[in-house]
Design a protein around this motif. Sequence first.
Motif, PDB file in Angstrom:
ATOM      1  N   GLU A 293     -10.126  -0.193  -0.305  1.00 22.66           N
ATOM      2  CA  GLU A 293      -9.084  -0.683   0.481  1.00 22.66           C
ATOM      3  C   GLU A 293      -8.497   0.378   1.635  1.00 22.66           C
ATOM      4  O   GLU A 293      -8.074  -0.060   2.610  1.00 22.66           O
ATOM      5  CB  GLU A 293      -8.149  -1.307  -0.234  1.00 22.66           C
ATOM      6  CG  GLU A 293      -6.903  -1.921   0.384  1.00 22.66           C
ATOM      7  CD  GLU A 293      -5.845  -2.467  -0.794  1.00 22.66           C
ATOM      8  OE1 GLU A 293      -4.724  -2.760  -0.133  1.00 22.66           O
ATOM      9  OE2 GLU A 293      -5.852  -2.412  -1.818  1.00 22.66           O
ATOM     10  N   VAL A 294      -8.389   1.621   0.986  1.00 23.90           N
ATOM     11  CA  VAL A 294      -7.858   2.386   1.981  1.00 23.90           C
ATOM     12  C   VAL A 294      -8.866   2.982   3.328  1.00 23.90           C
ATOM     13  O   VAL A 294      -8.309   2.928   4.398  1.00 23.90           O
ATOM     14  CB  VAL A 294      -7.741   3.740   0.926  1.00 23.90           C
ATOM     15  CG1 VAL A 294      -7.387   5.080   2.197  1.00 23.90           C
ATOM     16  CG2 VAL A 294      -6.586   3.562   0.117  1.00 23.90           C
ATOM     17  N   VAL A 295     -10.059   2.985   2.606  1.00 26.32           N
ATOM     18  CA  VAL A 295     -10.967   3.134   3.971  1.00 26.32           C
ATOM     19  C   VAL A 295     -11.097   2.239   4.902  1.00 26.32           C
ATOM     20  O   VAL A 295     -11.194   2.000   6.055  1.00 26.32           O
ATOM     21  CB  VAL A 295     -12.283   3.889   3.245  1.00 26.32           C
ATOM     22  CG1 VAL A 295     -13.389   3.973   4.550  1.00 26.32           C
ATOM     23  CG2 VAL A 295     -12.120   5.041   2.664  1.00 26.32           C
TER      24      VAL A 295
ATOM     25  N   THR B 145     -16.792   2.342  -3.311  1.00 21.99           N
ATOM     26  CA  THR B 145     -15.852   1.291  -3.587  1.00 21.99           C
ATOM     27  C   THR B 145     -15.053   1.091  -4.725  1.00 21.99           C
ATOM     28  O   THR B 145     -14.552   0.343  -5.227  1.00 21.99           O
ATOM     29  CB  THR B 145     -16.664  -0.130  -3.630  1.00 21.99           C
ATOM     30  OG1 THR B 145     -17.699   0.001  -4.613  1.00 21.99           O
ATOM     31  CG2 THR B 145     -17.291  -0.311  -2.276  1.00 21.99           C
ATOM     32  N   GLY B 146     -15.017   2.433  -5.188  1.00 25.28           N
ATOM     33  CA  GLY B 146     -14.291   2.654  -6.605  1.00 25.28           C
ATOM     34  C   GLY B 146     -12.777   2.751  -6.661  1.00 25.28           C
ATOM     35  O   GLY B 146     -12.125   3.280  -5.477  1.00 25.28           O
ATOM     36  N   GLY B 147     -11.902   1.967  -7.197  1.00 23.59           N
ATOM     37  CA  GLY B 147     -10.688   1.678  -7.192  1.00 23.59           C
ATOM     38  C   GLY B 147      -9.998   1.257  -5.960  1.00 23.59           C
ATOM     39  O   GLY B 147     -10.526   0.222  -5.193  1.00 23.59           O
TER      40      GLY B 147
ATOM     41  N   GLY C  87      -6.633   5.858  -7.269  1.00 22.63           N
ATOM     42  CA  GLY C  87      -5.364   5.330  -7.387  1.00 22.63           C
ATOM     43  C   GLY C  87      -4.910   5.163  -5.709  1.00 22.63           C
ATOM     44  O   GLY C  87      -4.208   4.289  -5.387  1.00 22.63           O
ATOM     45  N   PHE C  88      -5.581   6.095  -4.833  1.00 21.82           N
ATOM     46  CA  PHE C  88      -5.458   6.051  -3.511  1.00 21.82           C
ATOM     47  C   PHE C  88      -6.924   6.697  -2.728  1.00 21.82           C
ATOM     48  O   PHE C  88      -7.807   5.774  -2.278  1.00 21.82           O
ATOM     49  CB  PHE C  88      -4.428   6.903  -3.073  1.00 21.82           C
ATOM     50  CG  PHE C  88      -4.034   6.735  -1.611  1.00 21.82           C
ATOM     51  CD1 PHE C  88      -3.294   5.745  -1.032  1.00 21.82           C
ATOM     52  CD2 PHE C  88      -4.365   7.871  -0.774  1.00 21.82           C
ATOM     53  CE1 PHE C  88      -3.446   5.642   0.320  1.00 21.82           C
ATOM     54  CE2 PHE C  88      -4.034   7.794   0.568  1.00 21.82           C
ATOM     55  CZ  PHE C  88      -3.289   6.678   1.011  1.00 21.82           C
ATOM     56  N   GLY C  89      -7.004   7.895  -2.522  1.00 28.27           N
ATOM     57  CA  GLY C  89      -8.042   8.431  -2.128  1.00 28.27           C
ATOM     58  C   GLY C  89      -7.704   9.102  -0.811  1.00 28.27           C
ATOM     59  O   GLY C  89      -8.047   8.744   0.194  1.00 28.27           O
TER      60      GLY C  89
ATOM     61  N   PRO D  38       0.867  -1.174  -0.039  1.00 26.15           N
ATOM     62  CA  PRO D  38       0.069   0.019   0.136  1.00 26.15           C
ATOM     63  C   PRO D  38       0.944   1.357   0.143  1.00 26.15           C
ATOM     64  O   PRO D  38       1.974   1.199   0.413  1.00 26.15           O
ATOM     65  CB  PRO D  38      -0.749  -0.062   1.302  1.00 26.15           C
ATOM     66  CG  PRO D  38       0.116  -0.983   2.101  1.00 26.15           C
ATOM     67  CD  PRO D  38       0.703  -1.936   1.400  1.00 26.15           C
ATOM     68  N   LEU D  39       0.126   2.428  -0.649  1.00 24.79           N
ATOM     69  CA  LEU D  39       1.047   3.583  -0.612  1.00 24.79           C
ATOM     70  C   LEU D  39       0.919   4.153   0.920  1.00 24.79           C
ATOM     71  O   LEU D  39       0.046   3.749   1.731  1.00 24.79           O
ATOM     72  CB  LEU D  39       0.190   4.669  -1.300  1.00 24.79           C
ATOM     73  CG  LEU D  39       0.260   4.264  -2.910  1.00 24.79           C
ATOM     74  CD1 LEU D  39      -0.429   5.325  -3.681  1.00 24.79           C
ATOM     75  CD2 LEU D  39       1.876   4.660  -3.418  1.00 24.79           C
TER      76      LEU D  39
END
Length: 217
Positions: A153-155, A147-149, A128-130, A10-11
């Motif tokens: 996963e980030v949230v 749930t886009g991109g 790509g992140f958010g 992950p970033l």
Amino acid sequence: FELADTRVVPLGCDVPARDGEADEEALPEGLEPGRFAMFVSTIEPRKNHQILVDAWRRLAQDGIVAATGFKLVFVGRNGWHMEDFFARLFAEPEHGRSILHLEGIDDATIRALYANAAFTLYPSTYEGFGLPPVESMLAGTPVIASTGGAVNEVVGEAGIRLDPGDVDGWFREMRRMIEDEAYRAEWTIKARTYKPVTWREAGERFFAAVREPTQRG
């Protein structure tokens, strides 16, 4: 054909966490603490502003907006290919009343907006992140995200996640967040427990993944 061995790293994100109470006086005129929902983003097609306008129109028609005094705030500069969107937005009866668009906001004001919003929104169809959902949760403010991109996963479990095309779902969750203070408080607690991956951690995971093939056997 055989796929190469892969690892997902992950970033990182180094956003300062909330430290004390934000200055309510820094809020733009017409906004009250805890009485607005906010979407921080450049206004461009993939950010999906229209679904929020459609859901907000239904909230206004159902009397929710008038009864609660809530406002929907878009924060960000105008992007490309949005002429049709702005034409529809300007035709909305709630535009300029309960739907506001803010541009050129300084850092102090954006911090105040994050900290004083009842909740934030992020319906983007692809990212790509958010970063804005992370900024929101680190300010202690709950988020409804898509749930886009990579946003899903980030949230993670710290925020509400919806399909970016499900206008009924966005309407229901926005209405519940506005009307049900206990529900909103539950998600506020979850937001305040959010721990992003730092850039140091991201770097450590990356180099660990690079070294792993040489360490086998």
